[in-house]
Design a protein around this motif. Structure first.
Motif, mmCIF file in Angstrom:
data_model
loop_
_atom_site.group_PDB
_atom_site.id
_atom_site.type_symbol
_atom_site.label_atom_id
_atom_site.label_comp_id
_atom_site.label_asym_id
_atom_site.label_seq_id
_atom_site.Cartn_x
_atom_site.Cartn_y
_atom_site.Cartn_z
ATOM 1 N N GLY A 1 32.979 53.655 2.245
ATOM 2 C CA GLY A 1 32.641 52.077 2.146
ATOM 3 C C GLY A 1 32.409 51.489 3.612
ATOM 4 N N ASN A 2 33.285 51.746 4.372
ATOM 5 C CA ASN A 2 33.276 51.079 5.877
ATOM 6 C C ASN A 2 32.020 51.814 6.602
ATOM 7 N N LEU A 3 31.612 52.825 6.421
ATOM 8 C CA LEU A 3 30.567 53.451 7.093
ATOM 9 C C LEU A 3 29.333 52.902 6.484
ATOM 10 N N VAL A 4 29.161 52.538 5.224
ATOM 11 C CA VAL A 4 28.156 52.040 4.731
ATOM 12 C C VAL A 4 27.924 50.410 5.164
ATOM 13 N N TYR A 5 29.055 49.757 5.107
ATOM 14 C CA TYR A 5 29.071 48.324 5.337
ATOM 15 C C TYR A 5 28.743 48.124 6.830
ATOM 16 N N ASP A 6 29.244 48.990 7.525
ATOM 17 C CA ASP A 6 29.033 48.870 9.187
ATOM 18 C C ASP A 6 27.665 49.147 9.447
ATOM 19 N N ALA A 7 27.021 49.976 8.744
ATOM 20 C CA ALA A 7 25.580 50.323 8.946
ATOM 21 C C ALA A 7 24.723 49.427 8.676
ATOM 22 N N ARG B 1 27.953 54.816 17.811
ATOM 23 C CA ARG B 1 28.039 53.590 18.600
ATOM 24 C C ARG B 1 29.188 52.724 18.179
ATOM 25 N N ASP B 2 29.599 52.575 16.876
ATOM 26 C CA ASP B 2 30.900 51.766 16.498
ATOM 27 C C ASP B 2 31.864 52.576 16.464
ATOM 28 N N TRP B 3 32.023 53.804 15.906
ATOM 29 C CA TRP B 3 33.202 54.398 15.542
ATOM 30 C C TRP B 3 33.411 55.457 17.069
ATOM 31 N N ALA B 4 32.514 55.470 17.902
ATOM 32 C CA ALA B 4 32.764 55.932 19.070
ATOM 33 C C ALA B 4 32.951 57.473 18.992
ATOM 34 N N GLU B 5 32.169 58.120 18.061
ATOM 35 C CA GLU B 5 32.185 59.486 18.134
ATOM 36 C C GLU B 5 31.240 60.393 19.007
ATOM 37 N N ALA B 6 31.749 61.330 19.704
ATOM 38 C CA ALA B 6 30.859 61.943 20.894
ATOM 39 C C ALA B 6 29.864 62.705 20.069
ATOM 40 N N PRO B 7 28.627 62.565 20.438
ATOM 41 C CA PRO B 7 27.584 63.381 19.936
ATOM 42 C C PRO B 7 27.999 64.928 19.797
ATOM 43 N N GLU B 8 28.404 65.498 20.714
ATOM 44 C CA GLU B 8 28.787 66.718 20.896
ATOM 45 C C GLU B 8 29.850 67.420 19.911
ATOM 46 N N ALA B 9 30.996 66.357 19.984
ATOM 47 C CA ALA B 9 32.059 66.623 19.104
ATOM 48 C C ALA B 9 31.722 66.647 17.549
ATOM 49 N N LEU B 10 30.579 65.499 17.288
ATOM 50 C CA LEU B 10 30.178 65.491 15.897
ATOM 51 C C LEU B 10 29.480 66.672 15.406
ATOM 52 N N ASN B 11 28.481 67.146 16.329
ATOM 53 C CA ASN B 11 27.857 68.275 15.793
ATOM 54 C C ASN B 11 28.573 69.342 15.923
ATOM 55 N N ALA B 12 29.651 69.774 16.493
ATOM 56 C CA ALA B 12 30.737 70.778 16.463
ATOM 57 C C ALA B 12 31.272 70.626 15.016
ATOM 58 N N ALA B 13 31.509 69.594 14.640
ATOM 59 C CA ALA B 13 32.306 69.396 13.333
ATOM 60 C C ALA B 13 31.372 69.455 12.279
ATOM 61 N N PHE B 14 29.969 69.179 12.258
ATOM 62 C CA PHE B 14 29.104 69.358 11.451
ATOM 63 C C PHE B 14 28.716 71.065 11.338
ATOM 64 N N ALA B 15 28.617 71.771 12.315
ATOM 65 C CA ALA B 15 28.657 73.057 12.287
ATOM 66 C C ALA B 15 29.720 73.868 11.502
ATOM 67 N N GLU B 16 30.939 73.133 11.299
ATOM 68 C CA GLU B 16 32.284 73.649 10.498
ATOM 69 C C GLU B 16 32.116 73.225 9.188
ATOM 70 N N THR C 1 46.863 35.968 7.570
ATOM 71 C CA THR C 1 45.717 36.867 7.894
ATOM 72 C C THR C 1 46.009 38.156 8.318
ATOM 73 N N MET C 2 45.239 39.195 7.861
ATOM 74 C CA MET C 2 45.420 40.609 8.281
ATOM 75 C C MET C 2 44.174 41.054 8.899
ATOM 76 N N PRO C 3 43.995 41.233 10.013
ATOM 77 C CA PRO C 3 42.675 41.572 10.625
ATOM 78 C C PRO C 3 42.209 42.839 10.518
ATOM 79 N N ALA C 4 41.063 43.009 10.252
ATOM 80 C CA ALA C 4 40.297 44.355 10.003
ATOM 81 C C ALA C 4 40.664 45.483 10.888
ATOM 82 N N GLY C 5 40.936 46.454 10.571
ATOM 83 C CA GLY C 5 41.166 47.620 11.420
ATOM 84 C C GLY C 5 39.850 48.353 11.735
ATOM 85 N N PRO C 6 39.792 49.416 12.547
ATOM 86 C CA PRO C 6 38.690 50.187 13.085
ATOM 87 C C PRO C 6 38.501 51.302 12.193
ATOM 88 N N ARG C 7 37.204 51.966 12.221
ATOM 89 C CA ARG C 7 36.744 53.075 11.731
ATOM 90 C C ARG C 7 37.214 53.427 10.304
#
Length: 429
Positions: A47-53, A79-94, A188-194
């Motif tokens: 849900g966070n990913l969809v709403y952030d997008a 851009r928002d969750w700050a995942e590195a492209p190289e690390a993301l591609n490595a995770a995708f491969a596994e 109030t309870m501020p929204a967290g990241p990711r």
């Protein structure tokens, strides 16, 4: 589920939203029902990913060079969750549930500059609304837009009829609630990241006992600005589910009378259980039927109009509506507001106050509506909003909140709240 699987699921949900033109909440619920293996943490992250997008759809599309569900979700991750492209591609491969690997263009989008983008794109707001938004915000448009594209906090209002702030804070201590900056009875309870999850406070003992309500701080503030006093006769003309009726009853200490009315029975339906749980005894619900309010004409100390509007002030919570808004819908809401304001003034007694509220940031729904009403009714005049702030919120009103037409506009950038407009109108004695 690991992150690659969650990304794939978010792309699937957003594709469902786009192709079937359904609300995000419905699409997320349907995905959860069809994928029961996913836990609460997985569903929250998706849900966070969809709403952030969707919140930053325009700027993400510019950076990625595409506005497909895949491009938007990947932009949120990069851009928002700050995942590195190289690390993301490595995770995708596994991960067998992962999307296709990132392309060179998508990797470039992770750090693409927005310097060449137009004003609307940088503010993540619809281009056709630029003239209205510039009227509202001037040179602060980009900052206002980016704040509107952030995640909202979870805000609560302490129900003074049943509890104290100390009692509520103790009950919710596991969530570390913080006092709100302006609302006197708020937390109030501020929204967290990711993939941070929003606390489910409605399962708390205090909520079940009516000690507090979930209510954005901005809504609490405009409810307070209404200035309802114990013993007064108050009409909540667009009561809906009753959020502001409950706040008014708490302020009035259950003394006086609140008439809660809405033209839509479905919107009004939840109010009965909420009044009971909150211990409200001075509210009378008036169901919609011909002549339902005839006995109130010219007798109300205050008439609160939380008018139907475009909901532009709630774009943080419902970002899909930002991109669905049309000129025709705005025109329809303006017609509704003009008619409701005319009706509302009939119920105000001489010397009484009409409280006009919207959850919109657009001048057409705010100052313009009040200006038209005042032009047609010389017996009506604006109330000093700064003075009302001092008497109800017990501080000096911050600079920059007053509108040119004599109202007040709250926004995520200015006050850390949803977008709310409020204008107080006095009927001559």
């Amino acid at each position: 589920m690991r992150l690659p699987g969650r990304i794939a699921a978010a792309i699937e949900v957003l594709t469902d939203v786009e192709t079937r033109k359904r609300p995000v909440s419905e699409a997320l619920k349907a995905w959860g029902l069809n994928n029961r293996f996913a836990g609460a943490g997985d569903r929250a992250a998706i849900g966070n990913l969809v709403y952030d997008a969707l919140r930053r759809r325009s700027s993400y599309a510019f950076a990625m060079g595409a506005d497909t569900p895949r491009a938007l979700v990947l932009a949120a991750v990069l851009r928002d969750w700050a995942e590195a492209p190289e690390a993301l591609n490595a995770a995708f491969a596994e991960d067998s549930h992962a999307p296709e690997p990132l392309t060179a263009e998508e990797i470039a989008g992770a750090t693409a500059s927005l310097d060449g983008a137009d004003e609307a794109t940088q503010a993540d707001m619809p281009e056709w609304l630029l003239p209205s938004l510039k009227r509202a915000f001037g040179g602060d448009l980009a900052a206002e837009g980016q704040a509107m594209a952030g995640r909202p906090s979870l805000d609560l209002r302490v129900n003074a009829l049943k509890a104290t702030p100390e009692k509520v804070a103790k009950s919710l201590s596991r969530f570390s609630p913080e006092p709100t900056a302006y609302a006197l009875m708020g937390f109030t309870m501020p929204a967290g990241p990711r993939d941070a999850r929003t606390p489910n406070v409605t399962t708390d003992e205090g909520y079940q006992k009516g000690w507090f309500e979930v209510q954005d701080q901005g809504s609490q503030m405009v409810s307070a600005l209404a200035g309802a006093q114990p013993g007064e006769q108050v009409l909540d003309l667009c009561a809906g589910a009753g959020g502001k009726t409950l706040a008014l009853a708490s302020t009035m200490g259950n003394k006086g009378q609140i008439f809660a009315y809405d033209s839509d029975r479905n919107r009004l339906a939840p109010i009965y259980d909420r009044l009971k749980r909150n211990g409200v005894r001075n509210a009378q619900v008036r169901a919609p039927h011909p002549g339902a309010l005839d006995d109130l004409i010219g007798k109300m100390d205050r008439v609160v109009v939380d008018a139907p509007c475009t909901g532009t002030g709630t774009w943080r919570r419902r970002p899909d509506t930002k991109w669905k808004l049309t000129p025709d819908l705005l025109a329809q809401r303006q017609a509704d507001q003009a008619a409701i304001l005319e009706e509302a003034l009939h119920y105000v007694k001489p010397g009484g106050t009409l409280v006009y509220i919207t959850c919109s940031i657009l001048p057409e729904e705010n100052d313009d509506q009040v200006a038209a009403l005042l032009a047609a009714h010389p017996e009506a005049s604006s109330v000093d909003i700064a003075k009302a702030w001092r008497s109800t919120l017990v501080t000096e009103m911050p600079a920059g909140l007053a509108t040119s037409g004599g109202g007040i506009l709250l926004t995520p950038h200015r006050t850390g709240t949803d977008g709310f407009y409020c204008h107080l109108i006095r009927k001559a004695a």
